[in-house]
Design a protein around this motif. Sequence first.
Motif, PDB file in Angstrom:
ATOM      1  N   CYS A  96     -23.434  -9.044 -21.617  1.00 47.52           N
ATOM      2  CA  CYS A  96     -23.136  -8.303 -22.836  1.00 47.52           C
ATOM      3  C   CYS A  96     -21.630  -8.097 -22.908  1.00 47.52           C
ATOM      4  CB  CYS A  96     -23.860  -6.966 -22.797  1.00 47.52           C
ATOM      5  SG  CYS A  96     -23.479  -5.863 -24.178  1.00 47.52           S
ATOM      6  N   ALA A  97     -21.101  -8.122 -24.098  1.00 42.81           N
ATOM      7  CA  ALA A  97     -19.671  -7.890 -24.288  1.00 42.81           C
ATOM      8  C   ALA A  97     -19.452  -7.091 -25.564  1.00 42.81           C
ATOM      9  CB  ALA A  97     -18.908  -9.211 -24.348  1.00 42.81           C
ATOM     10  N   SER A  98     -18.294  -6.472 -25.652  1.00 44.64           N
ATOM     11  CA  SER A  98     -17.934  -5.772 -26.880  1.00 44.64           C
ATOM     12  C   SER A  98     -16.487  -6.083 -27.231  1.00 44.64           C
ATOM     13  CB  SER A  98     -18.127  -4.260 -26.731  1.00 44.64           C
ATOM     14  OG  SER A  98     -17.177  -3.713 -25.828  1.00 44.64           O
ATOM     15  N   SER A  99     -16.162  -5.883 -28.499  1.00 44.33           N
ATOM     16  CA  SER A  99     -14.783  -5.990 -28.948  1.00 44.33           C
ATOM     17  C   SER A  99     -14.564  -4.977 -30.064  1.00 44.33           C
ATOM     18  CB  SER A  99     -14.454  -7.404 -29.425  1.00 44.33           C
ATOM     19  OG  SER A  99     -15.152  -7.700 -30.617  1.00 44.33           O
ATOM     20  N   GLN A 100     -13.307  -4.776 -30.404  1.00 45.90           N
ATOM     21  CA  GLN A 100     -12.967  -3.749 -31.396  1.00 45.90           C
ATOM     22  C   GLN A 100     -13.789  -3.948 -32.653  1.00 45.90           C
ATOM     23  OE1 GLN A 100     -10.997  -1.054 -30.859  1.00 45.90           O
ATOM     24  NE2 GLN A 100     -11.852  -0.437 -32.825  1.00 45.90           N
ATOM     25  N   ASP A 101     -13.755  -5.135 -33.184  1.00 46.22           N
ATOM     26  CA  ASP A 101     -14.653  -5.527 -34.264  1.00 46.22           C
ATOM     27  C   ASP A 101     -14.619  -7.040 -34.374  1.00 46.22           C
ATOM     28  OD1 ASP A 101     -12.070  -4.256 -36.167  1.00 46.22           O
ATOM     29  OD2 ASP A 101     -12.536  -6.385 -36.209  1.00 46.22           O
ATOM     30  N   ARG A 102     -15.470  -7.588 -35.194  1.00 48.60           N
ATOM     31  CA  ARG A 102     -15.635  -9.031 -35.232  1.00 48.60           C
ATOM     32  C   ARG A 102     -14.388  -9.736 -35.769  1.00 48.60           C
ATOM     33  NH1 ARG A 102     -18.017 -13.541 -37.791  1.00 48.60           N
ATOM     34  NH2 ARG A 102     -17.599 -12.662 -39.832  1.00 48.60           N
ATOM     35  N   GLU A 103     -13.599  -9.001 -36.549  1.00 49.30           N
ATOM     36  CA  GLU A 103     -12.412  -9.622 -37.136  1.00 49.30           C
ATOM     37  C   GLU A 103     -11.194  -9.494 -36.245  1.00 49.30           C
ATOM     38  OE1 GLU A 103     -12.636 -11.440 -39.892  1.00 49.30           O
ATOM     39  OE2 GLU A 103     -14.769 -11.021 -39.611  1.00 49.30           O
ATOM     40  N   ALA A 104     -11.381  -8.889 -35.100  1.00 48.02           N
ATOM     41  CA  ALA A 104     -10.251  -8.641 -34.201  1.00 48.02           C
ATOM     42  C   ALA A 104      -9.856  -9.929 -33.478  1.00 48.02           C
ATOM     43  CB  ALA A 104     -10.615  -7.551 -33.210  1.00 48.02           C
ATOM     44  N   THR A 105      -9.006  -9.767 -32.521  1.00 45.64           N
ATOM     45  CA  THR A 105      -8.380 -10.914 -31.888  1.00 45.64           C
ATOM     46  C   THR A 105      -9.290 -11.651 -30.918  1.00 45.64           C
ATOM     47  OG1 THR A 105      -7.522  -9.424 -30.212  1.00 45.64           O
ATOM     48  CG2 THR A 105      -6.081  -9.941 -32.069  1.00 45.64           C
ATOM     49  N   GLY A 106     -10.456 -11.114 -30.684  1.00 41.53           N
ATOM     50  CA  GLY A 106     -11.377 -11.816 -29.815  1.00 41.53           C
ATOM     51  C   GLY A 106     -11.325 -11.396 -28.374  1.00 41.53           C
ATOM     52  N   GLU A 107     -10.543 -10.362 -28.060  1.00 36.73           N
ATOM     53  CA  GLU A 107     -10.520  -9.899 -26.677  1.00 36.73           C
ATOM     54  C   GLU A 107     -11.838  -9.214 -26.380  1.00 36.73           C
ATOM     55  OE1 GLU A 107      -7.155  -7.560 -25.637  1.00 36.73           O
ATOM     56  OE2 GLU A 107      -8.006  -6.919 -23.726  1.00 36.73           O
ATOM     57  N   LEU A 108     -12.581  -9.763 -25.464  1.00 40.68           N
ATOM     58  CA  LEU A 108     -13.898  -9.267 -25.119  1.00 40.68           C
ATOM     59  C   LEU A 108     -13.863  -8.453 -23.838  1.00 40.68           C
ATOM     60  CD1 LEU A 108     -16.036 -12.472 -25.739  1.00 40.68           C
ATOM     61  CD2 LEU A 108     -15.919 -10.451 -27.180  1.00 40.68           C
ATOM     62  N   PHE A 109     -14.686  -7.426 -23.828  1.00 36.66           N
ATOM     63  CA  PHE A 109     -14.883  -6.622 -22.622  1.00 36.66           C
ATOM     64  C   PHE A 109     -16.327  -6.842 -22.183  1.00 36.66           C
ATOM     65  CE2 PHE A 109     -10.977  -4.085 -22.620  1.00 36.66           C
ATOM     66  CZ  PHE A 109     -10.485  -4.396 -23.865  1.00 36.66           C
ATOM     67  N   PHE A 110     -16.506  -7.342 -20.973  1.00 38.41           N
ATOM     68  CA  PHE A 110     -17.819  -7.737 -20.506  1.00 38.41           C
ATOM     69  C   PHE A 110     -18.445  -6.702 -19.584  1.00 38.41           C
ATOM     70  CE2 PHE A 110     -18.543 -12.124 -21.796  1.00 38.41           C
ATOM     71  CZ  PHE A 110     -17.290 -12.532 -22.184  1.00 38.41           C
ATOM     72  N   GLY A 111     -19.776  -6.648 -19.625  1.00 37.93           N
ATOM     73  CA  GLY A 111     -20.524  -5.955 -18.605  1.00 37.93           C
ATOM     74  C   GLY A 111     -20.694  -6.841 -17.389  1.00 37.93           C
ATOM     75  N   GLU A 112     -21.364  -6.309 -16.374  1.00 38.39           N
ATOM     76  CA  GLU A 112     -21.526  -7.053 -15.130  1.00 38.39           C
ATOM     77  C   GLU A 112     -22.690  -8.039 -15.199  1.00 38.39           C
ATOM     78  OE1 GLU A 112     -19.580  -4.115 -11.805  1.00 38.39           O
ATOM     79  OE2 GLU A 112     -21.702  -3.859 -12.271  1.00 38.39           O
ATOM     80  N   GLY A 113     -23.472  -7.961 -16.248  1.00 37.14           N
ATOM     81  CA  GLY A 113     -24.534  -8.937 -16.435  1.00 37.14           C
ATOM     82  C   GLY A 113     -25.876  -8.483 -15.896  1.00 37.14           C
ATOM     83  N   SER A 114     -26.916  -9.088 -16.439  1.00 38.99           N
ATOM     84  CA  SER A 114     -28.286  -8.917 -15.964  1.00 38.99           C
ATOM     85  C   SER A 114     -28.773 -10.284 -15.491  1.00 38.99           C
ATOM     86  CB  SER A 114     -29.205  -8.391 -17.072  1.00 38.99           C
ATOM     87  OG  SER A 114     -28.856  -7.087 -17.458  1.00 38.99           O
ATOM     88  N   ARG A 115     -29.064 -10.361 -14.213  1.00 38.77           N
ATOM     89  CA  ARG A 115     -29.527 -11.643 -13.638  1.00 38.77           C
ATOM     90  C   ARG A 115     -31.029 -11.741 -13.854  1.00 38.77           C
ATOM     91  NH1 ARG A 115     -27.309 -16.212 -12.347  1.00 38.77           N
ATOM     92  NH2 ARG A 115     -25.606 -15.105 -11.326  1.00 38.77           N
ATOM     93  N   LEU A 116     -31.441 -12.699 -14.671  1.00 41.32           N
ATOM     94  CA  LEU A 116     -32.854 -12.862 -15.021  1.00 41.32           C
ATOM     95  C   LEU A 116     -33.437 -14.073 -14.314  1.00 41.32           C
ATOM     96  CD1 LEU A 116     -35.365 -12.251 -16.805  1.00 41.32           C
ATOM     97  CD2 LEU A 116     -34.346 -13.751 -18.530  1.00 41.32           C
ATOM     98  N   THR A 117     -34.578 -13.870 -13.678  1.00 38.46           N
ATOM     99  CA  THR A 117     -35.330 -14.969 -13.069  1.00 38.46           C
ATOM    100  C   THR A 117     -36.719 -14.992 -13.690  1.00 38.46           C
ATOM    101  OG1 THR A 117     -34.143 -14.706 -10.979  1.00 38.46           O
ATOM    102  CG2 THR A 117     -36.208 -15.956 -10.930  1.00 38.46           C
ATOM    103  N   VAL A 118     -37.073 -16.133 -14.257  1.00 37.10           N
ATOM    104  CA  VAL A 118     -38.380 -16.308 -14.886  1.00 37.10           C
ATOM    105  C   VAL A 118     -39.227 -17.200 -13.988  1.00 37.10           C
ATOM    106  CG1 VAL A 118     -39.622 -17.069 -16.938  1.00 37.10           C
ATOM    107  CG2 VAL A 118     -37.326 -16.089 -17.158  1.00 37.10           C
ATOM    108  N   LEU A 119     -40.354 -16.675 -13.566  1.00 36.24           N
ATOM    109  CA  LEU A 119     -41.215 -17.426 -12.641  1.00 36.24           C
ATOM    110  C   LEU A 119     -42.298 -18.169 -13.403  1.00 36.24           C
ATOM    111  CD1 LEU A 119     -41.590 -14.711  -9.868  1.00 36.24           C
ATOM    112  CD2 LEU A 119     -39.979 -16.618  -9.954  1.00 36.24           C
TER     113      LEU A 119
END
Lengths: 114, 114
Positions: free
Chosen positions: B91-114
């Motif tokens: 997941c990531a966020s930014s100031q808004d969609r029209e902004a410069t594109g600098e993204l701030f990321f979360g650490e992620g969710s590791r998904l395993t599908v069996l």
Amino acid sequence: AQSVTQPDIHITVSEGASLELRCNYSYGATPYLFWYVQSPGQGLQLLLKYFSGDTLVQGIKGFEAEFKRSQSSFNLRKPSVHWSDAAEYFCAVGARGQGGKLIFGQGTELSVKP
Amino acid sequence: ETGVTQTPRHLVMGMTNKKSLKCEQHLGHNAMYWYKQSAKKPLELMFVYNFKEQTENNSVPSRFSPECPNSSHLFLHLHTLQPEDSALYLCASSQDREATGELFFGEGSRLTVL
């Protein structure tokens, strides 16, 4: 087609040695360019960015990158690598108005030898 | 808390299960994103939300269903997934969609599908 190419999948350097990670892009609009770093088990952290102006940009952790429009490149450099720099590095390209719709390269994994 | 927080960090599910990934940002941003990171492949943009409205669905299969109840929260509902959906979901966020594109990321969710 829009794309980002990081030619080196994996690079190993000795601690204290210099580093250059390559990034080439293909993008129709004036590009905004980014380098992100991802440590194991972590999300991506922004190292530096280029929007316009001076083509040599400084980032965090002693990294810098140079934008060369004629070569469509945005290579990342560091004069002296530290063991803590071992991580995966991603180059990305976007444009104004595209927000977070970045196109990422495949990543370069950096290993650091003691 | 600061930054972008994702839960759970790890998830194992069967192909018939229904589960959800949660993302919360504490940065006051207005745009949020889901990216998929598979081994040896570039990050793939899945969904973009700007001011709670979905503005991008990057041809994602309907077994992935996003929800954005407000600008601070983003969910990814999962059902009848396939083993090839196993990946790190960022997941990531930014100031808004029209902004410069600098993204701030979360650490992620590791998904395993069996």
